[in-house]
Write a protein that holds these residues in place. Structure first.
Motif, PDB file in Angstrom:
ATOM      1  N   ALA A  97      29.542   5.911 121.887  1.00 36.74           N
ATOM      2  CA  ALA A  97      29.441   6.883 121.062  1.00 36.74           C
ATOM      3  C   ALA A  97      28.237   7.826 121.540  1.00 36.74           C
ATOM      4  CB  ALA A  97      29.415   6.424 119.705  1.00 36.74           C
ATOM      5  N   LEU A 117      24.178  11.368 115.548  1.00 42.02           N
ATOM      6  CA  LEU A 117      24.678  10.097 115.181  1.00 42.02           C
ATOM      7  C   LEU A 117      23.469   8.967 114.789  1.00 42.02           C
ATOM      8  CD1 LEU A 117      27.550   9.327 117.791  1.00 42.02           C
ATOM      9  CD2 LEU A 117      27.716  10.117 115.558  1.00 42.02           C
ATOM     10  N   ASP A 141      23.085   5.105 113.221  1.00 40.35           N
ATOM     11  CA  ASP A 141      23.990   3.591 113.160  1.00 40.35           C
ATOM     12  C   ASP A 141      23.933   3.370 111.704  1.00 40.35           C
ATOM     13  OD1 ASP A 141      25.088   1.566 114.102  1.00 40.35           O
ATOM     14  OD2 ASP A 141      23.291   1.023 115.726  1.00 40.35           O
ATOM     15  N   ASP A 181      27.615   6.624 112.772  1.00 35.51           N
ATOM     16  CA  ASP A 181      28.498   6.100 113.740  1.00 35.51           C
ATOM     17  C   ASP A 181      29.730   5.298 113.348  1.00 35.51           C
ATOM     18  OD1 ASP A 181      29.758   5.567 116.326  1.00 35.51           O
ATOM     19  OD2 ASP A 181      28.179   4.161 116.781  1.00 35.51           O
ATOM     20  N   ASN A 214      32.704   5.463 114.769  1.00 32.70           N
ATOM     21  CA  ASN A 214      33.806   5.544 115.778  1.00 32.70           C
ATOM     22  C   ASN A 214      33.437   4.136 116.823  1.00 32.70           C
ATOM     23  OD1 ASN A 214      34.668   7.766 114.521  1.00 32.70           O
ATOM     24  ND2 ASN A 214      34.350   8.899 116.644  1.00 32.70           N
ATOM     25  N   SER A 215      32.305   3.968 117.239  1.00 32.86           N
ATOM     26  CA  SER A 215      32.133   3.162 118.174  1.00 32.86           C
ATOM     27  C   SER A 215      32.212   1.761 117.672  1.00 32.86           C
ATOM     28  CB  SER A 215      30.731   2.855 118.726  1.00 32.86           C
ATOM     29  OG  SER A 215      29.673   2.792 117.824  1.00 32.86           O
ATOM     30  N   ILE A 264      25.003   4.077 120.288  1.00 25.83           N
ATOM     31  CA  ILE A 264      24.677   5.645 120.482  1.00 25.83           C
ATOM     32  C   ILE A 264      23.858   6.302 121.587  1.00 25.83           C
ATOM     33  CG2 ILE A 264      24.053   7.644 119.162  1.00 25.83           C
ATOM     34  CD1 ILE A 264      24.210   5.675 116.482  1.00 25.83           C
ATOM     35  N   GLY A 318      33.313  11.523 121.243  1.00 27.00           N
ATOM     36  CA  GLY A 318      32.323  12.553 120.885  1.00 27.00           C
ATOM     37  C   GLY A 318      32.303  13.457 122.375  1.00 27.00           C
ATOM     38  N   GLY A 360      35.238  12.978 118.876  1.00 24.95           N
ATOM     39  CA  GLY A 360      34.311  12.584 117.918  1.00 24.95           C
ATOM     40  C   GLY A 360      34.565  12.383 116.471  1.00 24.95           C
TER      41      GLY A 360
END
Length: 437
Positions: free
Chosen positions: A209, A214, A216, A228, A230-231, A250, A276, A330
């Motif tokens: 990501a 971002l 965590d 974050d 997405n990851s 990240i 992203g 993203g």
């Protein structure tokens, strides 16, 4: 991008049709080189070659049930109705057959034996069939005698028997290349005496990501910060697709740091997925960094695709090994839809799977929906089977941008580029998400 931005992009730019874009990406890829794996390690992988039986199964004639192995000719009269002198001329009873039990045979018995007229063997399921026997009488059809047994009913010839090669013969195709190695298939291979198979390895996928904003998980975001999600989600999605996935976490919008991180990951990855920075805004560093070719760096091409949500997608290679990289938007909903339409097919292709796309069905739409013209929209939906056959589909609230809708969805409603309104009762395309519930 937001939905409004998607519409503006469609109006102001010539967007590439999604089918054309996917074709251009998938044609550049090849399945990973095959590996010869031990049978227990091959589960979950895709066969790289046809598998044929080197031996028959069963390997020998055997008893299929516990009972008494006999000659059918000796049992032909058992169970038939006939006159009996003890009850008078008009009273009838069932006839039994008495056979001498000359031995017991378990599944581990290995010495060949021959049956003679008027005799039988007590056998366990899996035991070799005595030479000359062509039927096994179930225990509950007898008086369960030990030295001699009374047969109350005569089974059909061949009942209770499994002949050599009955399930598959030498040279028979057991599984075709492109098939997933599932647990029942492992059993078939083992039964045929196969200890190793040639498979495509599970792709190693690294998820990164990007973005200065971002933070965590584990704390709420503040203004200027975005958690974050997405990851984590994309790593889970890659695992669900059959990959060995690793979340790197990240990466800040530092050009040298980003480039170095991606090049380092080429040593452990068959595919890199980023999320992203795919747009053209001032903070979209990933697109600016990866669009520039360099020595041993490869290059990534970013394309505006007629896709909703998330028109901006990237694909190319990084590092000296030219590891494929997929760049997703993203925005969380757009990232997950982008994974479904682009990253997942790439993973399937690398793994050697066929087909690479989710299964699709036609469904009866339960609610009227609108869609942006010029874009192929993928909208979270709930799919159900109809009692009389076929499917119904209910769009979920919030459209494709809501994470809650995606979390509840077991399908994606697909609305084509020319569709601006789909009326309730119409037939629409749906991709089925094979989610465990």
């Amino acid at each position: 991008m937001t939905a409004t931005a998607d519409r503006e992009a469609a109006a102001s730019n010539e967007l590439m049709p999604l089918a054309e874009y996917l074709g251009s990406v998938l044609r550049r890829l090849r399945a990973l080189p095959p590996l010869d794996l031990d049978l227990t390690q091959a589960h979950g992988n895709v066969l790289a070659a046809d598998v044929v039986a080197p031996h028959p199964f069963p390997a020998f004639d055997q008893a299929a049930i516990d009972g008494y192995a006999a000659r059918w000719e000796d049992l032909a009269g058992a169970g038939r109705i006939g006159s009996h002198p003890s009850f008078g001329q008009f009273e009838n009873t069932a006839r039994t057959v008495r056979l001498n039990v000359v031995g017991d045979m378990g599944a581990a018995h290995w010495r060949p034996v021959r049956i003679t007229p008027g005799t039988c063997f007590s056998v366990a399921a899996g035991a070799p069939l005595p030479i000359g026997a062509d039927v096994v009488v179930p225990v509950h059809w007898t008086d369960q005698g030990m030295a001699a047994v009374e047969i109350l009913h005569a089974p059909k010839r061949g009942s209770g028997v499994r002949r050599a090669g009955e399930e598959f013969a030498v040279g028979q195709l057991l599984a075709a290349a492109g098939s997933y190695v599932a647990p029942p298939m492992v059993a078939v291979f083992a039964a045929a005496g196969i200890g190793h198979v040639l498979v495509r390895p599970s792709p190693r996928v690294v998820v990164v990501a990007t973005g200065d904003e971002l933070v965590d998980v584990g704390r709420p975001s503040q203004p200027g910060q975005v958690v974050d999600a997405n990851s984590h989600a994309l790593t889970a999605a890659a695992v669900e697709a059959g990959a060995l996935a690793y979340r790197i976490g990240i990466c800040d919008d530092d050009p040298e740091g980003l480039r170095g991180l991606l090049e380092d990951q080429t040593l452990r990855a068959d595919l890199i997925i980023t999320t992203g920075g795919t747009g053209t805004g001032p903070g979209d560093m990933l697109r600016r960094v990866l669009s520039r070719p360099g020595p041993s760096r490869g290059t990534v091409e970013f394309t505006d695709v007629a896709l909703c949500p998330g028109t901006a997608l990237g694909f190319g290679t990084v590092g000296g090994e030219e590891v494929p990289v997929v760049c997703l938007p993203g925005e969380p909903g757009a990232a997950l839809i982008g994974f479904e339409v682009l990253a997942r097919p790439v993973i399937q292709l690398l793994a050697g799977a066929e087909p690479v796309f989710r299964p699709g069905v036609k469904a009866h739409l339960l609610e009227t929906v609108s869609s942006p013209g010029g874009l192929r929209e993928f909208r979270p939906a709930h799919v159900a089977e109809r009692r009389g056959g076929g499917y119904t589909v209910q769009p979920l609230a919030g459209g494709p941008y809501t994470l809650s809708g995606l979390a509840e969805a077991n399908g994606l409603l697909v609305l084509g580029e020319r569709v601006t309104t789909a009326a309730a009762g119409s037939t629409v395309d749906v991709l089925l998400l094979d989610r465990r519930r």
